[in-house]
Enzyme design. Sequence first.
Site, short mmCIF file in Angstrom:
data_model
loop_
_atom_site.label_atom_id
_atom_site.label_comp_id
_atom_site.label_asym_id
_atom_site.label_seq_id
_atom_site.Cartn_x
_atom_site.Cartn_y
_atom_site.Cartn_z
N ALA A 118 59.34 79.48 -17.01
CA ALA A 118 60.71 79.88 -17.33
C ALA A 118 61.64 79.19 -16.33
O ALA A 118 61.71 79.58 -15.16
CB ALA A 118 60.85 81.40 -17.23
N GLY A 136 66.86 84.09 -10.37
CA GLY A 136 65.51 83.95 -10.89
C GLY A 136 65.35 84.64 -12.22
O GLY A 136 66.32 84.95 -12.90
N ASN A 137 64.11 84.86 -12.60
CA ASN A 137 63.82 85.52 -13.87
C ASN A 137 62.56 86.35 -13.73
O ASN A 137 61.93 86.37 -12.67
CB ASN A 137 63.70 84.49 -15.00
CG ASN A 137 62.62 83.45 -14.71
OD1 ASN A 137 61.44 83.77 -14.68
ND2 ASN A 137 63.04 82.21 -14.50
N ARG A 138 62.17 87.03 -14.79
CA ARG A 138 61.07 87.98 -14.74
C ARG A 138 59.70 87.37 -15.03
O ARG A 138 58.70 88.09 -15.06
CB ARG A 138 61.32 89.12 -15.74
CG ARG A 138 62.56 89.94 -15.46
CD ARG A 138 62.74 91.01 -16.53
NE ARG A 138 63.97 91.76 -16.34
CZ ARG A 138 64.10 92.81 -15.53
NH1 ARG A 138 63.04 93.23 -14.85
NH2 ARG A 138 65.25 93.43 -15.42
N SER A 139 59.61 86.08 -15.22
CA SER A 139 58.32 85.49 -15.59
C SER A 139 57.29 85.68 -14.48
O SER A 139 57.54 85.36 -13.31
CB SER A 139 58.48 84.00 -15.88
OG SER A 139 57.23 83.43 -16.17
#
Length: 406
Positions: free
Chosen positions: A276, A204-207
Site C-alpha cells: 500500500a 501511513g496506512n493500515r496495511s
Amino acid sequence: MRILLGVSGGIAAYKAVLLLRLLREQGHAVRVVPTVSALRFVGAPTFEALSGEPVTTEVFEDVDRVQHVALGQGADLVVVAPATADLLARAAAGRADDLLTTTLLTVSCPVVMAPAMHTEMWEHPATRANVATLRARGVVVVEPASGRLTGADTGPGRLPEPEEIARVALDVVEARPAADLAGRHVVVSAGGTREPIDPVRFIGNRSSGRQGVALAVAALARGARVTLVAANLAGDLLAPVRARGAEVVEVSTTAELRSAVRGAATTADVVVMAAAVADFRPVAPPAAKIKKVAGRSPAPIELVENPDVLAELAAERLRVGQVVVGFAAETGDDDGTVLEHGRAKARRKGADLLVVNAVGHAVGFGTDDNEVTVVDGAGATVATAAGSKRVVADAVWDAVTSISST
C-alpha cells in the site's frame, strides 16, 4: 506422512526434540536418524521415547533389511535440523559415511535442511558453495535465523524455531507438484510506506503486509526466486520468507520502495505491487519535532504527489515480457462500488492484472483472510478468490501463470 528427521551434531540439537514432538503432535510418523556426534548432545532414548521408533547411526544394523535404502524409499519428507557445516559439506559431496548421509543418497522425496552454526562458518565461501550445490539439486536449505549463538556470540547462524522449520517443511510437501514458477524471478512488494511529517510522525496506512508475504511464500513454494521489498514489516512476518531463502529488501518511504522495486525489476519475470503505497508526502518535513503550542493551531502540512510506481512499471516494462500485477485497495462510495473503482483503476494503470479488494476497519488490512477479484487491463474479471491470504496468493499466481504461458 512418513518423515525422516536427520539430526547432526551441534548445540541446537536440543531443538530437534521440540521439532520431533511438534511433528508427532500433528499426526506424522517420524523416524529420527542422528549422526554419532548428535547423540553427544541428545541421547538416543530421548528420540526413541518421543518418536516411538528405534534410533541408530549405523549402516550395519538390520543389514538384511538394507536399512539405509528402506528408510529413504519409505519417506515422504526428510528434514535435517540442525544441519551443521560438516553435514552440509558431506551431503554436497555425496558422502555416504553414516546412516544419515547414506539415506540422503537414496531418497526421492523433498529434502529440507535447516543449518545451524557460528556466523563465520555460515558465511565461509566453502559453506556458501555447499549450500548452492544442494539448492541446485532441489534441496530446500532454509536461511538460518540471526540471534544469540553459543556463548556470547550473536549473528546469522542460529537454528530457526521448530515451528518455523515445520511450517517450511510441510509447505514444501504441500507445494504444487508442477513448479510452475520454477526458473522465474519474482519481485513482490508488501506492507505500507510511511512518509515523514517530522522525525517522529508519519503519514501511513493500515496495511500489515500479510498478503504480500503470502504471495512471496506461495511463489517460493512454486519454485520461483523471490525478492520481497518489505515496507515497514514486523520481523516475525519476514521470518517465513527469509527462512525459505528469499531476498528481503527493507524500505520505509515510497521513494525507497520505488528505488528497490525498480532495481530488482530489471531481472524480474513478474512484479507484483502488493504494498500500500502512499499517494502523497509532505513537501518539506522539518528536521525537528513539531511542537504543540497551547492556543495555536498547527501550521498546514503541504503535500506533494508521490510517483505512481505501478503505472511506471506497467508503462516501462523494465524487462522484455515482464508481467506486472497491481493491487487496488478500495472502498465503495457514492461514485461507485469497490469493483467499479477497481475496474477503472485497471484501465488507468495499464498493468496486466489488478487484484481488487475491499478495505477498511477489520476488512482486508491486518486480517488473516481476504476476498479479491482479479481483473485484466481492460477491467474484465479473470478470477475471484476468498479465504486465507495464502489461498488468495495462489489464486493470483494461477492468474499470472495463465497469462504468462499463453
